[in-house]
Write an enzyme that holds these catalytic residues in place. Structure first.
Site, PDB file in Angstrom:
ATOM      1  N   ARG A  96      15.243  17.060 -22.889  1.00  0.00           N
ATOM      2  CA  ARG A  96      15.308  16.082 -21.864  1.00  0.00           C
ATOM      3  C   ARG A  96      13.884  15.607 -21.484  1.00  0.00           C
ATOM      4  NH1 ARG A  96      19.476  17.785 -17.089  1.00  0.00           N
ATOM      5  NH2 ARG A  96      17.972  19.181 -16.654  1.00  0.00           N
ATOM      6  N   GLY A 105      17.267   8.120 -14.942  1.00  0.00           N
ATOM      7  CA  GLY A 105      18.297   7.476 -16.007  1.00  0.00           C
ATOM      8  C   GLY A 105      17.200   6.607 -16.833  1.00  0.00           C
ATOM      9  N   ARG A 630      -6.035 -21.719  11.354  1.00  0.00           N
ATOM     10  CA  ARG A 630      -6.686 -22.383  10.331  1.00  0.00           C
ATOM     11  C   ARG A 630      -6.643 -23.894  10.499  1.00  0.00           C
ATOM     12  NH1 ARG A 630      -4.622 -21.057   4.155  1.00  0.00           N
ATOM     13  NH2 ARG A 630      -3.173 -22.863   4.792  1.00  0.00           N
ATOM     14  N   THR A 779      -6.992 -14.062   0.551  1.00  0.00           N
ATOM     15  CA  THR A 779      -6.952 -13.343  -0.671  1.00  0.00           C
ATOM     16  C   THR A 779      -6.114 -13.993  -1.880  1.00  0.00           C
ATOM     17  OG1 THR A 779      -5.258 -11.833   0.215  1.00  0.00           O
ATOM     18  CG2 THR A 779      -7.790 -10.905   0.095  1.00  0.00           C
ATOM     19  N   ASP A 781      -6.038 -17.566  -2.367  1.00  0.00           N
ATOM     20  CA  ASP A 781      -7.123 -18.368  -3.147  1.00  0.00           C
ATOM     21  C   ASP A 781      -8.136 -17.774  -3.778  1.00  0.00           C
ATOM     22  OD1 ASP A 781      -5.418 -20.549  -2.816  1.00  0.00           O
ATOM     23  OD2 ASP A 781      -6.638 -21.727  -1.576  1.00  0.00           O
ATOM     24  N   TYR A 863      -8.668  -5.564  10.385  1.00  0.00           N
ATOM     25  CA  TYR A 863      -7.286  -6.116  10.603  1.00  0.00           C
ATOM     26  C   TYR A 863      -6.684  -6.517   9.231  1.00  0.00           C
ATOM     27  CZ  TYR A 863      -8.549 -11.138  10.930  1.00  0.00           C
ATOM     28  OH  TYR A 863      -8.705 -12.087  10.956  1.00  0.00           O
TER      29      TYR A 863
END
Length: 894
Positions: A96, A105, A630, A779, A781, A863
């Site tokens: 196995r 599986g 933005r 991140t 672009d 952040y």
């Protein structure tokens, strides 16, 4: 000489507690169970290092490994008193796989290895049970032919069905010794027909064929798909475990089963599992027979008649329950266990940390901490952040009408509706095209993995709650109903029947994985509430984390959702999304197509009240919290009219001829708009656009501050590449702020910063920081511009790149730390060298990716910002990142 084989069991342990990276999870846990005195059949593990060498040497074995394997076989022979290949009393083994992390599986197994035309007679004599011996031999031929020889599994299944039809029975257990002997002959004929050679009779040849096949299964398509879906590196490899066979198919006093020490769907502290009398493990896991319940309580709750193991084998069940408790205390986690009972004696074949739903993971982690088994920090680390997506799965609206046509087992929770499809390839194709599908199978197999992932849910006619379909669905967070025995599936006609009801491929069905119901048509759903264990774990995660968590949102609904999930402000509000509103788009187009500043200002004056209203709604929801807005970013062509009707609407609003607008639209056409007239370039060439937006922001902030907590606007200038660009826009914003504050006789605090999304901006971050109060790394672009790869077109080759190891993961899903990450680290370092208090965050899709969040923690960002439904994931991932970062600093490993 490097050691590749490690023995375990019968008082021997070459590896002690075992290293999962060397022995794989199964091998390490077998060695450890044997060491603590549990009844584990003796065996040996061939390490993952041999897997790497096997592939490096062109899928061949060095001579030295053959000597080590021979010593391993001798160890099993000594422990069992049987001899490998001996005709009178043969040693049979299982072969196995066992990767360092569970891949249920996905790789191959061979059982009953060592049987041939002579040893089957010896096994019949020594066991006193010819039926058992011939059943084991036909199983071995069928499995070996599939796994090692690569022959068509369906042909063998077809021969088995014919044998049962000829006998007039429905169950395998109804066939007798002579039936199995006859079928074994038919199987050998099939092998010779399909392979062109007789079935291998030499036990040594069988063994090395199986070992090579298990190593080879590491690179099977299904295993590669599973690794890609679960972020498992391709160079880890698998170990191979060779172990003395124990037999659950030796009559009514023998059995095999799969169990969990706690409920893997709900987390409830009850034994959960299934078993089959007179069967081997493949029968339970593959769903070949629908198994019986482990406990009496589970049987009674399901209304099942067949006796539970607790009732039919009370003494063995009592021993098994004691083992469950010992293993859970030892590993300090919920365990997934495979066991066999051979003529009343219990053997443990595997233990591993069990796959579980997100709800179960939360409950288990919280309750184990409350029980004192683990501490709060470890509870936080126990839950996979990405699995929290499962908690957002809808459930059926209790008031909705439903037409229940079948009922099966509640194998994996959640509700899903979609078009019924009957094979994995169709599910992958239609699901990949964006269609919602339900994969309907008699039973699933590992080859179905791609279709299972693409489907909204899975329905099987056979199999239990520990079948392949159930285990994989729970790991993926897919609703699943298994063992719906009233369903008859006709693959050839592409339909299923339930009594008089026919469901054809493409018909809509709904499944409810918590109740096992199958319904015709689409049933309305409701979103779940997050409380209880979720709330408790979030408190612990929030206590541990340093990073703040914001959201990417620009609609009131998204803002409210994010706040409910614990967002601490907005990290990206995309103002262009507001302009696509049907009532505004004509004014936006009038502004774009205007031939001069006066025309643009006239159109912008119409947009100002709406833009102000947008911001006021957002500021009220986010009162007292930072909101990063933005300024208009995309190229203007995205807003342009296309149809005759749209051109006519704009012409009427602007009072100009349609042809004039067409000429203006042609002037704005760009060959490469992604790198064209967009971002701050718009603000510099058309300053009145950013002036309007800044005015709307400040007027809205003042309106909210007058009767609520003042918001903290953070105005973000997009696509900056030079200090001069940011200085020009910053001065425009400051002039606008002064004008509004003078008009209103009040003011609010605000920040001006930029999005770092160009490599030049990252390199020049020290200069740009002179003009900025914060950097937000865009991140999406930044990845495109650093790699020179279009996110919209990369799907044609990125999957292959990941499979070939060119990229470890899709760089648009998880930050490319070597390239893009280096630029982020450099920009953070250079920016803070100029302004130590410079606020840093990310706002691309990476803000909700746990691995990217760990990078942000390591890099010292303040952040991350994620889409609303990924805020809980980000909170938990940030807590885990802080705990691991702290542990690394203290020299600990978590």
């Amino acid at each position: 000489m490097t050691q590749y084989v490690y023995r375990f069991g019968a008082g021997v342990s070459d590896s002690g507690r075992g290293d999962k990276s060397l022995l794989g999870g199964k091998g390490a846990n077998l060695a450890e169970m044997a060491t603590i005195g549990l009844p584990v059949p003796p065996g040996f593990t061939i390490s993952t290092a041999m897997c790497a060498l096997y592939y490096a040497q062109g899928e061949t074995f060095p001579d030295s490994i053959r000597e080590e394997v021979a010593r391993g076989i001798a160890h099993i022979e000594s422990a069992t008193g049987k001899t490998f290949g001996n005709v009178a009393d043969p040693l049979l083994v299982s072969v196995r796989s066992g990767a360092r992390v569970s891949m249920p599986g996905m790789m191959d197994t061979v059982l009953n290895l060592g049987l041939n035309d002579e040893t089957v007679v010896g096994l019949a004599a020594i066991s006193g049970d010819p039926r058992f011996a011939w059943d084991s031999y036909r199983r071995f031929i069928q499995m070996y032919s599939d796994v090692v020889l690569g022959l068509d599994h369906g042909r063998f299944e077809e021969a088995l069905e014919i044998a049962k039809e000829d006998k007039g029975v429905h169950l395998d257990t109804d066939l007798e010794a002579s039936d199995w002997e006859k079928l074994t002959g038919a199987y050998k004929d099939l092998v010779e027909e399909l392979w062109g050679k007789p079935f291998p009779q030499d036990a040594e040849d069988q063994l090395w064929g199986a070992i090579g096949a298990v190593f080879g299964s590491w690179n099977a398509d299904r295993a590669k798909i599973y690794r890609r879906l679960n972020g498992i590196p391709g160079d880890w490899g698998t170990a191979v475990n060779v172990q003395a066979m124990v037999f659950g198919n030796m009559g009514e006093s023998s059995a095999t089963g799969v169990a969990f020490t706690r409920n893997p769907s709900t987390g409830e502290r009850d034994y959960y599992g299934e078993y089959l009398i007179n069967a081997q493990g493949e029968d339970v896991v593959a769903g070949i027979r629908t198994p019986q319940y482990l406990t009496r309580a589970a049987r009674e709750a399901a209304g099942a008649k067949a006796a539970s193991m607790e009732e039919s084998m009370p003494e063995v069940y009592g021993e098994l329950a004691r083992v469950f408790d010992l293993l859970e205390r030892h590993y300090r986690d919920m365990q997934d266990i495979e066991f066999t009972v051979e003529r009343g004696k219990l053997f443990m074949l595997q233990t591993r940390s069990g796959k579980r739903t997100a709800a179960a993971a939360l409950r288990i982690a919280v309750e184990m901490a409350q029980e004192g088994l683990i501490d709060e920090d470890e509870a936080v680390l126990r839950v996979d952040p990405s699995a929290l997506d499962q908690l957002l799965h809808p459930t059926l609206d209790p008031d909705a009408e439903r037409n229940v046509i079948a009922k099966g087992l509640p194998a994996s929770p959640g509700a899903a509706s979609g078009a019924a499809v009957f094979d994995a390839e169709t599910a992958a194709r239609r699901g990949g095209a964006g269609e919602k599908v339900i994969l309907v199978r008699i039973e699933t197999s590992p080859e179905d993995i791609a279709g299972m992932h693409a489907a909204q849910g899975i329905l099987t006619a056979r199999g239990g709650m520990t079948s392949h379909a159930a285990v994989v669905a729970r790991g993926m967070g897919r609703p699943c109903v298994s063992g719906a025995g009233s369903i008859s599936i006709d693959y050839r006609s592409r339909l299923m029947r339930i009594g008089d009801v026919e469901v054809r491929e493409g018909d809509i069905i709904t499944i409810e994985g918590s109740s096992g119901e199958v319904m015709l048509g689409e049933v309305a759903t409701v979103q779940p509430a997050l409380a209880g264990d979720f709330g408790t774990l979030m408190v612990w995660a929030d206590r541990a984390r340093r990073l703040r968590i914001r959201t990417n949102a620009e609609t009131p609904a998204d803002c409210r959702t994010a706040r409910e999930f614990g967002a601490e402000g907005i990290g990206l509000c995309r103002t262009e999304h507001m302009f696509f509103d049907a009532e505004r788009i004509t004014n936006v187009r009038q502004m774009i197509l205007a031939g001069d500043e006066a025309g643009r200002r006239a159109a912008l004056a119409k947009l100002l009240p709406a833009q102000r209203g947008d911001f006021e709604q957002i500021f009220r929801i986010m009162a007292g919290l930072p909101v990063t807005i933005r300024l208009l970013d995309p190229p203007l062509h995205e807003f342009l009219p296309h149809s005759e009707e749209e051109f006519a609407d704009v012409a009427r609003a602007a009072g100009v001829e349609v042809e004039t607008l067409r000429r203006r639209a042609a002037e704005l056409h760009e060959v490469n708009p992604m790198l064209g007239h967009r971002g701050c370039r718009l603000g510099i060439t058309y300053p009145e656009i950013y002036e309007m937006q800044a005015r709307a922001i400040f007027e809205a902030a003042l309106a909210v501050a007058a009767d609520s907590d003042a918001p903290i606007p953070e105005i973000m200038v997009p696509l900056v590449g030079t200090r001069a660009e940011l200085r020009i826009i910053r001065e425009l914003i400051e002039r606008t702020a002064r004008a509004v504050f003078d008009e209103k006789g009040a003011s609010v605090d605000y920040l001006v910063g930029t999005m770092i999304e160009l490599p030049r901006a990252a390199l020049m971050a020290g200069q740009i920081a002179e003009e900025a109060q914060f950097f937000s790394f865009g991140t999406n672009d930044l990845t495109q511009t650093t790699l020179g790869v279009s996110r919209d077109d990369a799907g044609r080759f990125l999957t292959q790149y990941v499979e070939m190891g060119i990229f470890a993961r899709d760089p648009f899903v998880s930050i490319d730390e070597d390239g893009v990450g280096q630029l982020i680290g450099l920009a953070a370092e250079r920016g803070r060298a100029v302004k130590p208090a410079l606020k840093l965050g990310i706002c691309g899709e990476h803000g909700g990716d746990p691995d990217s969040i760990a990078f942000c923690e390591k890099t010292g960002l303040d952040y991350v910002s994620a889409s609303p439904y990924r805020v809980p994931i980000a909170r938990l991932a940030a807590g885990q990142a802080a705990l691991r970062h702290k542990a690394a600093a203290e020299g600990l490993g978590l």
